[in-house]
Design a protein around this motif. Structure first.
Motif, mmCIF file in Angstrom:
data_model
loop_
_atom_site.group_PDB
_atom_site.id
_atom_site.type_symbol
_atom_site.label_atom_id
_atom_site.label_comp_id
_atom_site.label_asym_id
_atom_site.label_seq_id
_atom_site.Cartn_x
_atom_site.Cartn_y
_atom_site.Cartn_z
ATOM 1 N N VAL A 155 0.845 -1.629 -0.158
ATOM 2 C CA VAL A 155 0.317 0.173 0.043
ATOM 3 C C VAL A 155 1.057 0.894 -0.227
ATOM 4 C CG1 VAL A 155 -1.274 1.629 1.292
ATOM 5 C CG2 VAL A 155 -2.149 -1.053 1.004
ATOM 6 N N LEU A 156 0.708 1.916 -1.046
ATOM 7 C CA LEU A 156 0.899 3.535 -0.927
ATOM 8 C C LEU A 156 1.337 4.324 -0.432
ATOM 9 C CD1 LEU A 156 3.477 4.989 -2.388
ATOM 10 C CD2 LEU A 156 1.855 5.873 -4.482
ATOM 11 N N GLY A 157 0.014 4.542 0.028
ATOM 12 C CA GLY A 157 -0.708 5.215 0.502
ATOM 13 C C GLY A 157 -2.185 5.340 0.458
ATOM 14 N N SER A 158 -3.027 6.679 0.960
ATOM 15 C CA SER A 158 -4.472 6.820 0.949
ATOM 16 C C SER A 158 -5.171 8.079 0.890
ATOM 17 C CB SER A 158 -5.311 5.664 1.490
ATOM 18 O OG SER A 158 -5.337 6.689 2.633
ATOM 19 N N THR A 159 -6.116 8.995 -0.250
ATOM 20 C CA THR A 159 -6.419 9.941 0.310
ATOM 21 C C THR A 159 -7.840 9.923 0.561
ATOM 22 O OG1 THR A 159 -7.683 9.513 -2.394
ATOM 23 C CG2 THR A 159 -5.214 10.265 -1.919
ATOM 24 N N ASP A 160 -8.545 11.055 0.874
ATOM 25 C CA ASP A 160 -10.196 11.243 0.920
ATOM 26 C C ASP A 160 -10.775 10.163 0.241
ATOM 27 O OD1 ASP A 160 -9.243 12.831 3.071
ATOM 28 O OD2 ASP A 160 -10.144 14.861 1.541
ATOM 29 N N ASP A 161 -9.892 9.368 -1.602
ATOM 30 C CA ASP A 161 -10.907 9.575 -1.934
ATOM 31 C C ASP A 161 -11.214 7.234 -2.679
ATOM 32 O OD1 ASP A 161 -13.136 10.653 -2.166
ATOM 33 O OD2 ASP A 161 -11.925 12.013 -3.288
ATOM 34 N N HIS A 162 -9.181 7.365 -2.437
ATOM 35 C CA HIS A 162 -8.984 6.084 -2.515
ATOM 36 C C HIS A 162 -7.803 5.801 -2.722
ATOM 37 C CE1 HIS A 162 -10.695 7.961 -6.714
ATOM 38 N NE2 HIS A 162 -11.203 6.848 -6.558
ATOM 39 N N THR A 163 -7.629 4.253 -2.524
ATOM 40 C CA THR A 163 -6.238 3.916 -1.672
ATOM 41 C C THR A 163 -5.428 3.327 -3.000
ATOM 42 O OG1 THR A 163 -7.694 2.618 0.057
ATOM 43 C CG2 THR A 163 -5.518 1.429 -0.176
ATOM 44 N N TYR A 164 -3.887 3.057 -3.006
ATOM 45 C CA TYR A 164 -2.843 3.451 -3.733
ATOM 46 C C TYR A 164 -2.580 2.435 -3.518
ATOM 47 C CZ TYR A 164 -4.906 7.421 -5.813
ATOM 48 O OH TYR A 164 -5.305 9.007 -6.492
ATOM 49 N N ILE A 165 -1.881 1.292 -4.045
ATOM 50 C CA ILE A 165 -1.138 0.255 -3.854
ATOM 51 C C ILE A 165 -0.268 -0.039 -5.364
ATOM 52 C CG2 ILE A 165 -1.759 -2.579 -3.728
ATOM 53 C CD1 ILE A 165 -4.371 -0.798 -3.943
ATOM 54 N N LEU A 166 1.033 0.002 -5.095
ATOM 55 C CA LEU A 166 1.851 -0.021 -6.114
ATOM 56 C C LEU A 166 2.993 -1.505 -5.953
ATOM 57 C CD1 LEU A 166 4.551 2.776 -6.198
ATOM 58 C CD2 LEU A 166 5.098 0.712 -5.284
ATOM 59 N N SER A 167 3.409 -1.588 -6.719
ATOM 60 C CA SER A 167 4.379 -2.397 -7.054
ATOM 61 C C SER A 167 5.513 -2.733 -8.088
ATOM 62 C CB SER A 167 3.645 -4.179 -8.213
ATOM 63 O OG SER A 167 4.255 -5.259 -8.424
ATOM 64 N N ILE A 168 6.594 -2.968 -7.862
ATOM 65 C CA ILE A 168 7.745 -3.305 -8.225
ATOM 66 C C ILE A 168 8.316 -4.686 -8.557
ATOM 67 C CG2 ILE A 168 10.137 -2.620 -8.174
ATOM 68 C CD1 ILE A 168 9.665 0.384 -6.014
ATOM 69 N N PRO A 169 7.948 -4.794 -9.362
ATOM 70 C CA PRO A 169 7.772 -6.166 -9.384
ATOM 71 C C PRO A 169 9.294 -6.985 -9.805
ATOM 72 C CG PRO A 169 7.631 -5.320 -12.518
ATOM 73 C CD PRO A 169 7.391 -4.654 -10.877
ATOM 74 N N ASP A 170 9.570 -7.757 -9.277
ATOM 75 C CA ASP A 170 11.284 -9.046 -9.392
ATOM 76 C C ASP A 170 10.991 -9.772 -10.667
ATOM 77 O OD1 ASP A 170 13.513 -9.515 -8.394
ATOM 78 O OD2 ASP A 170 12.480 -11.294 -7.338
ATOM 79 N N LEU A 171 11.446 -9.114 -11.105
ATOM 80 C CA LEU A 171 11.623 -10.301 -13.354
ATOM 81 C C LEU A 171 13.059 -10.378 -13.085
ATOM 82 C CD1 LEU A 171 9.464 -7.484 -15.199
ATOM 83 C CD2 LEU A 171 8.469 -9.558 -13.407
ATOM 84 N N ASP A 172 12.654 -11.560 -14.140
ATOM 85 C CA ASP A 172 14.187 -11.439 -14.955
ATOM 86 C C ASP A 172 14.345 -10.970 -16.023
ATOM 87 O OD1 ASP A 172 12.692 -12.373 -17.022
ATOM 88 O OD2 ASP A 172 12.522 -14.768 -16.940
#
Length: 350
Positions: A155-172
């Protein structure tokens, strides 16, 4: 007018991963031109429809880091992504874009897709979810990875309206060569800095169709006042080279004849390069006549340049109100049933 030809099969395959395109550094229509700060040579970009401000150092942009146009990921959540596009990827795209589309067989396209996917890497995906939906799903056991295409996610964070989810993928490393792999890992490490510098801004939904004057494929002049004629206009952007576009056209044609007084359908033939492009105009006429798609099909003029630059794949279908505002998320790919759902939902609201 610049050449608008793209190859949506490649773009839609990439879209199925995180909802981002393989186009180069074009900006989303909700985004202003990025600004560069002189002090640290960072390029800052407000992505208003996602409520995020990104800051990316020019040195990493030069390595191949690209902030892509916002869309939806394969799980149906609004997102925006950052990709690493290697020199090999760029060379392949140049090769495809200069190829005679009639020579791009399914087998050859599949080979290109494999090469493109393995020579580019997703660096970051950010998903936004309305708070009520997020809380409800989490109450049922959902985890951050259930919203993003990639893992790990946080979870990156949230505002009054939305929650933000962040991925930094582990790719080959895919098929990156030694130099490209080194750049990719440097860019991936840098994503930690990009994440730390992400800031929230007010979400501004909705964009406008351009004001235009154009002709259809039979020479009839049409302008943007056409939107004022109906409560909702469904705008289908397609290409003469695009198999899914052609396959869905009879279904679109049937739908257009069922539409009531409040709705209309128009097409934009994205790979026609002006009125002098008689080859593609004739091909468009043949395709539409075979499909009984006798609604308007526009030849895009320079008025459409900014709009077309942000289309990540064909077909893409937009939903436009009487003022010319885009009132729903575009549908990327051939999905007439989804288009009908969006249109019916909009028209059923007072």
């Amino acid at each position: 007018m610049k050449n608008r030809k793209t190859y949506p099969l490649i773009l839609l395959i990439m879209l199925s991963l995180v909802g981002c395109s393989a186009s180069t550094k074009e900006q989303n229509t909700n985004e202003p031109a990025p600004t560069e700060t002189a002090a640290n040579k960072n390029v800052t970009t407000d992505v208003k429809d996602r409520g995020l401000c990104f800051s990316i150092a020019q040195e990493y942009i030069d390595k191949g880091v690209t902030l892509e146009s916002s869309n939806e990921n394969a799980k149906g959540y609004k997102n925006i992504g950052i990709f690493y596009y290697s020199p090999t990827f760029t060379a392949l795209m140049d090769e495809i874009n200069t190829m005679d589309s009639s020579k791009l067989t399914e087998e050859l396209a599949a080979q290109y897709i494999d090469q493109l996917l393995s020579s580019s890497r997703c660096l970051m995906e950010v998903v936004m979810v309305e708070n009520a939906q997020y809380e409800s799903l989490c109450a049922d056991g959902a985890k951050p990875e259930d919203f993003t295409y990639y893992a790990p996610a946080e979870v990156l964070g949230s505002t009054d309206d939305h929650t933000y989810i962040l991925s930094i993928p582990d790719l080959d490393d895919g098929t990156l060569n030694e130099e490209e792999a080194a750049d990719y890992h440097a860019c991936k490490t840098y994503m930690e800095t990009v994440r730390d510098n992400l800031t929230f801004i007010p979400v501004e939904d909705g964009t406008m169709m351009p004001s235009f004057t154009a002709k259809d494929i039979y020479g009839t002049e049409v302008d943007s006042s056409i939107f004022s004629e109906k409560k909702l206009t469904v705008v289908n952007v397609w290409g003469t080279f695009c198999g899914p576009c052609i396959e869905e056209m009879p279904e679109l044609a049937a739908w257009s004849k069922e539409m009531g007084e409040d709705m209309q359908l128009i097409g934009i033939v994205g790979d026609i390069n002006g009125e002098e492009d008689t080859q593609h105009i004739e091909l468009a006429r043949t395709i539409t006549e075979r499909a009984n798609a006798d609604y308007i099909h526009l030849i895009p003029t320079d008025d459409f340049d900014s709009f077309m630059a942000n289309i990540i794949g064909f077909p893409t279908t937009f939903f436009v109100d009487q003022t010319g505002a885009i009132v729903a998320e575009p549908v990327v790919g051939a999905n007439v049933n989804r288009c009908k759902e969006i249109a019916n939902t909009y028209l059923s609201n007072p």
